[in-house]
Design an enzyme around this catalytic site. Structure first.
Site, PDB file in Angstrom:
ATOM      1  N   GLY A 175       0.832  -1.210   0.000  1.00  0.00           N
ATOM      2  CA  GLY A 175       0.000   0.000   0.000  1.00  0.00           C
ATOM      3  C   GLY A 175       0.862   1.254   0.000  1.00  0.00           C
TER       4      GLY A 175
ATOM      5  N   GLY B 153      -0.616   4.716  -0.667  1.00  0.00           N
ATOM      6  CA  GLY B 153      -1.768   5.124   0.139  1.00  0.00           C
ATOM      7  C   GLY B 153      -1.450   6.232   1.131  1.00  0.00           C
TER       8      GLY B 153
ATOM      9  N   ARG C 245      -2.078  -0.970  -8.261  1.00  0.00           N
ATOM     10  CA  ARG C 245      -2.709  -0.136  -9.295  1.00  0.00           C
ATOM     11  C   ARG C 245      -2.161   1.285  -9.260  1.00  0.00           C
ATOM     12  NH1 ARG C 245      -7.879  -2.794  -9.413  1.00  0.00           N
ATOM     13  NH2 ARG C 245      -7.560  -4.481 -10.891  1.00  0.00           N
TER      14      ARG C 245
ATOM     15  N   ASP D  26       0.140  -7.587  -6.760  1.00  0.00           N
ATOM     16  CA  ASP D  26      -1.170  -7.605  -6.125  1.00  0.00           C
ATOM     17  C   ASP D  26      -1.048  -8.460  -4.856  1.00  0.00           C
ATOM     18  OD1 ASP D  26      -3.816  -8.035  -5.405  1.00  0.00           O
ATOM     19  OD2 ASP D  26      -4.515  -8.225  -7.484  1.00  0.00           O
TER      20      ASP D  26
ATOM     21  N   TYR E 267     -16.019  -3.140   5.591  1.00  0.00           N
ATOM     22  CA  TYR E 267     -14.647  -2.759   5.973  1.00  0.00           C
ATOM     23  C   TYR E 267     -14.394  -3.134   7.437  1.00  0.00           C
ATOM     24  CZ  TYR E 267     -10.949   0.681   7.201  1.00  0.00           C
ATOM     25  OH  TYR E 267      -9.816   1.308   7.660  1.00  0.00           O
TER      26      TYR E 267
END
Ligand code: AKB
Length: 344
Positions: free
Chosen positions: A35, A38, A63, A80, A169
């Site tokens: 991540g 992020g 991505r 991924d 989540y």
């Protein structure tokens, strides 16, 4: 030799033993951060590279590509987290011993595609924990205030309490906490985690969370002097400024393992406020800033199920958690840093 003469020798030996032990707790060879692009990853990687050396911190994205500061300052791998062999291959290639697993889907985005949120959040974590089990890595897992639900005590929410979240989540966060606990008790994986509140940062915007208003408001205040909030007046939630979140993530991973009784995730918070409190704080610096409300029912329902404020005393006792920023100091710093960034 008399006892007194031996004293400095003993003190030196005791000091060396303490240093070795400390070194043992803090020693980190190679860190993998998933991540990387992020909200947390983009700042944590910079801090980890400063602390442990750029070559020892491997950024991983999929991505979204991280900013050039991260790409240019150390190793980057694209894969991924749902691909278990890719996760294991990177762990082996770089001789990784610590994984900060930050890749995941946030609360509001999760509600738009729940199966995808489950797939990424849970299968990604399973792959990371499996790689950690096979190759002896420690794992950091970011849980959240989202792991609580309507039946949780909303004020001074305890470390150990009812966790029946309403959002997908939140469900992935509870399942993730349980998996971390399981891998620790069953296989001895050194798993550690934090229940993060809403995170506020001037570097990377959050992507699809319920607490995102607390970042958007600063951009709107500085550019348009007006903001329409998607949460209702009076919606109090725990929040934290990113520098504190980064310090907490590093501190919990460096903590003496013998002092940690929690292996799923520690409650950590720094401040608790409602939208109107943040608005009033911003108005101290920008008096003509105005805010109105257009409530988004999905995000409001999620926020209503989260605590007003958590009790983080266990984190304070076990590894010395202590935030540096409160609402006024965070607001001043955000306005200062963001106005410079927007001018530039
Ligand atoms: C979200 O709003 O989804 C996140 C969180 C509190 O976990 N910021």
């Amino acid at each position: 030799m008399e006892n007194k003469e031996w004293e400095p020798v003993w003190r030196r030996i005791a000091g060396t033993i303490a240093e070795c032990l400390n070194e043992g707790f803090n020693h980190v060879k190679r860190i993998l951060v998933t991540g990387a692009a992020g909200q947390i990853g983009s700042e944590l990687i910079v801090a980890l590279r400063q602390r442990y050396g750029s070559g020892n911190v491997i950024a991983c994205g999929h991505r979204t590509v991280p900013n050039s500061e991260i790409l240019d300052s150390g190793p980057f791998e694209s894969f991924d987290v749902r691909d278990s062999s890719a996760v294991t291959a990177v762990v082996v290639q770089y001789d990784v011993d610590t994984i900060y697993h930050l890749a995941g889907i946030l609360s509001a985005t999760g509600e738009t595609r729940p199966q995808r949120a489950w797939d990424i959040n849970i299968n990604g974590l399973c792959n990371v924990l499996e790689a950690a089990r096979q190759h002896g890595c420690a794992v950091f897992f970011p849980s959240s205030i989202a792991s609580f639900g309507l039946s949780t005590p909303q004020d001074n929410t305890p470390q150990e309490t009812i966790q029946r979240p309403q959002s997908i989540y939140g469900i992935t966060k509870v399942a993730g906490e349980l998996l971390c606990d399981y891998y620790h008790h069953r296989f001895g994986v050194d798993s550690r985690g934090l229940r993060f509140p809403g995170l506020i940062s001037h570097e990377t915007p959050p992507g699809g969370g319920t607490t995102d208003y607390a970042v958007e408001i600063f951009y709107a205040a500085l550019t348009e002097k007006k903001y329409t909030c998607f949460l209702r007046k009076g919606t109090r939630l725990d929040m934290m400024y990113m520098p504190d979140a980064i310090r907490a993530a590093i501190a919990v991973m460096e903590a003496n393992p013998g002092r940690l009784s929690i292996r799923n995730a520690f409650n950590v918070t720094a401040m608790s406020f409602a939208p109107e409190d943040l608005c009033a704080e911003i108005q101290k610096s920008i008096p003509d800033f105005i805010m109105d409300y257009k409530v988004d029912p999905v995000r409001q329902a999620i926020a209503d199920s989260w605590p007003n404020n958590m009790d983080d005393s266990v984190a304070r006792e076990q590894w010395g958690w202590q935030p540096e920023y409160d609402l006024p100091s965070m607001t001043r710093d955000m306005l200062d840093k963001l106005s410079r960034k927007l001018k530039a």
